[in-house]
Design a protein around this motif. Structure first.
Motif, mmCIF file in Angstrom:
data_model
loop_
_atom_site.group_PDB
_atom_site.id
_atom_site.type_symbol
_atom_site.label_atom_id
_atom_site.label_comp_id
_atom_site.label_asym_id
_atom_site.label_seq_id
_atom_site.Cartn_x
_atom_site.Cartn_y
_atom_site.Cartn_z
ATOM 1 N N MET A 68 10.300 8.269 -29.032
ATOM 2 C CA MET A 68 11.321 7.657 -29.398
ATOM 3 C C MET A 68 12.556 8.747 -29.866
ATOM 4 N N GLU A 69 12.039 9.927 -29.603
ATOM 5 C CA GLU A 69 13.363 11.014 -29.768
ATOM 6 C C GLU A 69 13.687 11.302 -27.826
ATOM 7 N N GLY A 70 13.249 10.820 -27.294
ATOM 8 C CA GLY A 70 13.619 11.228 -25.783
ATOM 9 C C GLY A 70 12.543 12.082 -25.009
ATOM 10 N N ASP A 71 11.813 12.736 -25.797
ATOM 11 C CA ASP A 71 10.777 13.801 -25.274
ATOM 12 C C ASP A 71 9.724 13.166 -24.376
ATOM 13 N N VAL A 72 9.299 13.726 -23.213
ATOM 14 C CA VAL A 72 8.486 13.143 -22.332
ATOM 15 C C VAL A 72 7.084 13.450 -22.763
ATOM 16 N N LEU A 73 6.388 12.378 -22.905
ATOM 17 C CA LEU A 73 4.894 12.814 -23.602
ATOM 18 C C LEU A 73 3.918 12.741 -22.064
ATOM 19 N N HIS A 74 4.158 11.933 -21.105
ATOM 20 C CA HIS A 74 3.518 12.152 -20.080
ATOM 21 C C HIS A 74 4.049 11.656 -18.887
ATOM 22 N N GLU A 75 3.703 12.015 -17.428
ATOM 23 C CA GLU A 75 4.321 11.749 -16.252
ATOM 24 C C GLU A 75 3.118 11.516 -15.162
ATOM 25 N N ALA A 76 3.244 10.783 -14.450
ATOM 26 C CA ALA A 76 2.189 10.293 -13.424
ATOM 27 C C ALA A 76 2.890 9.776 -12.197
ATOM 28 N N GLU A 77 1.948 9.908 -11.170
ATOM 29 C CA GLU A 77 2.466 9.187 -9.796
ATOM 30 C C GLU A 77 1.140 8.636 -9.334
ATOM 31 N N THR A 78 1.453 7.347 -8.661
ATOM 32 C CA THR A 78 0.259 6.605 -8.266
ATOM 33 C C THR A 78 0.747 5.903 -7.303
ATOM 34 N N SER A 79 -0.249 5.695 -5.949
ATOM 35 C CA SER A 79 -0.094 4.941 -4.881
ATOM 36 C C SER A 79 -1.207 4.375 -4.189
ATOM 37 N N GLY A 80 -1.078 3.947 -3.004
ATOM 38 C CA GLY A 80 -2.335 3.341 -2.464
ATOM 39 C C GLY A 80 -2.837 2.095 -2.854
ATOM 40 N N GLU A 81 -4.274 1.724 -2.911
ATOM 41 C CA GLU A 81 -4.931 0.834 -3.311
ATOM 42 C C GLU A 81 -4.527 0.130 -4.668
ATOM 43 N N TYR A 125 0.851 -1.265 -0.080
ATOM 44 C CA TYR A 125 0.175 0.005 -0.007
ATOM 45 C C TYR A 125 0.754 1.271 -0.127
ATOM 46 N N ASP A 126 2.122 1.274 0.579
ATOM 47 C CA ASP A 126 2.873 2.406 0.691
ATOM 48 C C ASP A 126 3.960 2.537 -0.625
ATOM 49 N N ASN A 127 3.726 1.899 -1.509
ATOM 50 C CA ASN A 127 4.502 1.980 -2.693
ATOM 51 C C ASN A 127 4.031 3.212 -3.518
ATOM 52 N N VAL A 128 5.046 4.004 -4.033
ATOM 53 C CA VAL A 128 4.593 5.192 -4.766
ATOM 54 C C VAL A 128 5.420 4.655 -6.141
ATOM 55 N N CYS A 129 4.482 5.097 -7.202
ATOM 56 C CA CYS A 129 5.076 4.515 -8.621
ATOM 57 C C CYS A 129 5.069 5.646 -9.435
ATOM 58 N N TYR A 130 6.386 5.888 -9.950
ATOM 59 C CA TYR A 130 6.566 6.933 -10.931
ATOM 60 C C TYR A 130 6.451 6.602 -12.294
ATOM 61 N N TRP A 131 5.649 7.252 -13.182
ATOM 62 C CA TRP A 131 5.461 6.696 -14.792
ATOM 63 C C TRP A 131 6.024 7.634 -15.792
ATOM 64 N N THR A 132 6.755 7.513 -16.516
ATOM 65 C CA THR A 132 7.065 8.431 -17.364
ATOM 66 C C THR A 132 6.923 7.637 -18.715
ATOM 67 N N ILE A 133 6.448 8.519 -19.810
ATOM 68 C CA ILE A 133 5.989 7.999 -21.229
ATOM 69 C C ILE A 133 7.077 8.932 -22.158
ATOM 70 N N TYR A 134 8.023 8.253 -23.042
ATOM 71 C CA TYR A 134 8.632 9.061 -23.933
ATOM 72 C C TYR A 134 8.415 8.878 -25.194
#
Length: 241
Positions: free
Chosen positions: A66-79, A55-64
């Motif tokens: 193929m040129e290395g530019d960030v398309l999306h970032e998110a943080e999830t945790s809990g249930e 439950y205490d995990n924190v998940c950092y998501w990053t989508i790039y």
């Protein structure tokens, strides 16, 4: 139309209070041409105690792209329903690909768990050949293995207070490291945790060429002597421009 994939959620009852990062893969749970929902089972395998999820995990998501530019970032945790899924929109054409990176942290573990994969458009032709349908899927079809990638939230933002600098990010040729010390070794690992290069340190400031490395996510580990643990930095390899 949004297409939903079937998922099997696995909770190992009575499992040891031990991180099982190698079982934390990433898969596509739903997708459309401009919409993707991703899933990972880290709640059950990383930071969990016997019969209790992480439950205490924190998940950092990053989508790039193929040129290395960030398309999306998110943080999830809990249930697990909140922590395990991440939905994002994009305008990447189906003829291209995307890179997915997840960093899981837990106060119960002394290292982070890193997962990386490539999103590709998978198209299926009807038997008659008159129609086709497709959706986004991971290149490994959900069988990516997580890899230990350092302590705390270091891999996401660079090691706090680190004497080391790794640049440029992303890299399309050679990358450079500053703050190295004699007797250290630089090891480059791919996203599956396999060694692809081991280089002795000969200078406090040293360049490392990457012409033979396929594009994707790598981890650069700096350790002294025969130690397997050491400071870890991520490195994203993109096509030569």
């Amino acid at each position: 139309m949004l297409r939903v994939h079937s998922l099997t959620f696995l909770l190992v009852l009575g499992m040891a209070a031990k991180a099982q990062c190698e079982f934390v893969g990433v898969s596509v749970s739903a997708s459309d041409t401009g919409l993707v929902q991703l899933y990972h089972p880290g709640f059950f395998f990383f930071g969990a105690t016997p019969n209790v999820g992480g439950y205490d995990n924190v998940c950092y998501w990053t989508i790039y792209d193929m040129e290395g530019d960030v398309l999306h970032e998110a943080e999830t945790s809990g249930e697990w329903e909140t922590q395990s899924f991440m939905l994002f929109e994009h305008d990447v054409p189906v003829t291209d690909s995307m890179r997915v990176e997840i960093v899981l942290t837990s106060p119960l573990e002394d290292f982070d768990c890193c997962v990386s994969d490539t999103l590709i458009w998978d198209e299926t032709q009807s038997p008659s050949g008159n129609s086709a349908w497709g959706d986004w899927s991971t290149e490994t079809d959900g069988y990516t293995e997580g890899v230990e990638c350092g302590g705390g939230t270091a891999v996401k933002e660079g090691v706090a207070g680190s004497r080391l600098k790794v640049y440029p990010q992303p890299v399309d040729g050679a990358f450079r490291m500053e703050g190295l010390r004699g007797g250290e070794t630089v090891t480059i690992l791919n996203a599956a945790g396999r060694k692809v290069a081991v280089i002795p340190v000969v200078s406090p400031q040293q360049s490392f060429d990457t012409p033979d490395l396929p594009e994707g996510l790598y981890f650069v580990r700096v350790a002294t002597g025969s130690l397997n643990r050491g400071e870890v930095h991520r490195l994203l390899k993109v096509p030569t421009r």
